[in-house]
Enzyme design. Structure first.
Site, mmCIF file in Angstrom:
data_model
loop_
_atom_site.group_PDB
_atom_site.id
_atom_site.type_symbol
_atom_site.label_atom_id
_atom_site.label_comp_id
_atom_site.label_asym_id
_atom_site.label_seq_id
_atom_site.Cartn_x
_atom_site.Cartn_y
_atom_site.Cartn_z
ATOM 1 C CG ASP A 116 -5.497 -6.014 -5.764
ATOM 2 O OD1 ASP A 116 -6.114 -7.140 -5.597
ATOM 3 O OD2 ASP A 116 -5.320 -5.636 -4.348
ATOM 4 C CG HIS B 100 -4.128 4.396 -3.357
ATOM 5 N ND1 HIS B 100 -5.546 4.305 -4.047
ATOM 6 C CD2 HIS B 100 -3.993 3.160 -2.559
ATOM 7 C CE1 HIS B 100 -6.031 3.214 -3.474
ATOM 8 N NE2 HIS B 100 -5.165 2.550 -2.694
ATOM 9 C CD GLN C 125 -11.117 -2.155 0.050
ATOM 10 O OE1 GLN C 125 -11.323 -1.913 -1.088
ATOM 11 N NE2 GLN C 125 -9.966 -1.842 0.299
ATOM 12 C CD GLU D 59 -1.988 -3.446 -6.471
ATOM 13 O OE1 GLU D 59 -1.005 -3.929 -5.937
ATOM 14 O OE2 GLU D 59 -2.998 -3.272 -5.683
ATOM 15 C CE1 TYR E 267 -4.015 1.747 0.702
ATOM 16 C CE2 TYR E 267 -3.047 2.465 2.784
ATOM 17 C CZ TYR E 267 -4.080 2.459 1.850
ATOM 18 O OH TYR E 267 -5.296 3.590 2.105
ATOM 19 C CE1 TYR F 106 -12.651 -0.015 5.916
ATOM 20 C CE2 TYR F 106 -10.311 -0.425 6.562
ATOM 21 C CZ TYR F 106 -11.376 0.642 6.563
ATOM 22 O OH TYR F 106 -11.392 2.136 6.996
HETATM 23 CA CA CA Z 1 -4.258 -3.476 -3.929
#
Ligand code: CA
Length: 416
Positions: free
Chosen positions: A234, A134, A241, A202, A129, A245
């Site tokens: 991804d 992002h 999510q 990614e 990450y 999460y």
């Molecule tokens: Ca990812």
């Protein structure tokens, strides 16, 4: 040093994303050939086993007539780098002798007549990450705009263990995943197809040298353990999510399908694209310190194409925007003695740049659904529609020569 003036006698190779300076590895088969190791040159694939059969290359045949690159990669860089250099000599415009061989055709297959397969058997997959833009965007949208980054983010490359079984090769179709979501804050959760299907732009690297349990890899040693890179999508179900999460991180929102580009571009082929990363402040702990240029100037783009529709480029980003580089990610991953195996895949995390058009997910591009993305056919998207095809592309460019990855293509089918 890579010679970017070097040309190949293979028609079209010099202007393609697979010129003589790239020579990436993959696994393919044709109507008449079983799965085997191939090297991309122009629009052709070099059949390494065929070269060994006539004595042009000397590699154990069993690693080449194989359904994955793992055994080939495990031979080590002293072998795999030499193979690339030897192949470049065969394909060089000045090698008139090899180009004139009467039996030349047996060494080549047209990409258009070949089927690509997963290049490696992925034992373990980790997703980081590591893009500051992002992580900041996500923090702004879901937490506190004033304190978008969590306290650990600037001190360590945050990551989680993903699922290797659902990583598939470019060209994949997958069904819209179903699961639990909580569309209304004050109501109980519901079950059904995700309504917020997203891509994540990614780049992943493939481990080329194993370590034993208890052993760590320093930032200085890291590149010796990195075989090469692929583009990595991804795919993410944002509504699943968001509900699932906390507190352990992504689970079913991420493990239904991830897609990679077919060719592993060696880290050596990308050497000319090294650049400095962003200055890291606060200063990192000693085990995360590194020397030299560890970021890579690789242009990235994402497009969406509706069924029977026109392609729209929705994002243009760059691998150079990573805050944490691959050497730091690998050093951090192994600092506790976690062992690495050949074929393991470690992904960057969504790569967003500072500008809006450089965001690496629809979540960010459409800013949590509030700023629809215009498509060429007049429609808009805030997330992906059924039957949308998503394509990732990436290449480094120097002196007019492009070192590319091949497309990473996937199509979202309706839920079943
Ligand atoms: Ca990812």
């Amino acid at each position: 040093m890579i010679d970017f003036k070097r040309k190949s006698w293979v028609s079209g190779a010099d202007s393609s994303e697979f010129p003589i300076q790239n020579l990436p590895f993959g696994i393919y088969n044709t109507a008449s050939k079983s799965k085997r190791v191939g090297v991309a040159i122009g629009s052709q694939i070099l059949d390494l086993a065929a070269l060994v059969k006539v004595g042009v290359l000397n590699i154990p045949m069993n690693v080449l007539e194989n359904s994955s690159l793992n055994d080939f990669i495990a031979l080590g860089k002293s072998v795999t780098n030499k193979v690339r250099l030897d192949l470049a000599d065969l394909l060089d415009v000045n090698n008139k002798e090899f180009a004139a061989r009467a039996d030349l055709a047996q060494f080549f297959d047209n990409m258009s007549e070949a089927t690509m397969h997963m290049p490696v058997q992925v034992g373990d997959y980790t997703d980081f990450y590591s893009s500051r833009d992002h992580a900041t965007n996500v923090g702004k949208m879901f937490r506190d705009p004033a304190n978008a980054l969590l306290p650990n983010w600037l001190h360590l490359p945050v990551g989680y263990h993903g699922r290797a079984s659902s990583i598939v090769i470019s060209g994949a179709s997958y069904h819209r995943p179903k699961g639990q979501t909580k569309p209304v804050e004050t109501e109980p959760p519901v079950y059904g197809p995700s309504k917020r299907m997203d891509f994540e732009l990614e780049v992943a690297f493939v481990i080329g040298k194993e370590t034993q349990l208890g052993q760590s890899i320093s930032t200085k040693q890291a590149e010796d353990h990195i075989f090469g890179l692929v583009l990595f999508n991804d795919l993410s179900a944002r509504d699943i999510q968001q509900w699932e999460y906390v507190p352990l991180g992504p689970f079913l929102a991420k493990n239904f399908c991830s897609v990679i580009s077919p060719w592993i571009v060696t880290i050596e082929a990308l050497d000319a694209f090294r650049v400095e990363g962003e200055k890291q402040d606060p200063k990192v702990l000693p085990y995360l310190e590194f020397e030299g240029k560890k970021n890579y100037d690789i242009k990235l783009e994402v497009s969406l194409t509706p069924e029977n529709g026109e392609e729209t480029i929705v994002s243009k980003s760059n691998f150079k925007y990573m805050y944490w580089n691959m050497c730091q990610q690998l050093a951090h991953h192994t600092v506790n003695g976690c062992n690495m195996r050949v074929g393991d895949m470690l992904a960057s995390g969504t790569i967003s740049g500072p500008e809006k058009h450089e965001f690496g997910s629809m979540l960010e591009l459409a800013w949590k659904g509030t700023e629809p993305i215009p498509m060429k056919d007049g429609t808009t998207r805030v997330f992906m529609n059924d039957n949308d095809t998503c394509i990732l592309r990436g290449f480094g460019e120097k002196d007019g020569v492009k070192i590319g990855f091949g497309e990473c293509v996937s199509t979202l089918l309706p839920a079943i």
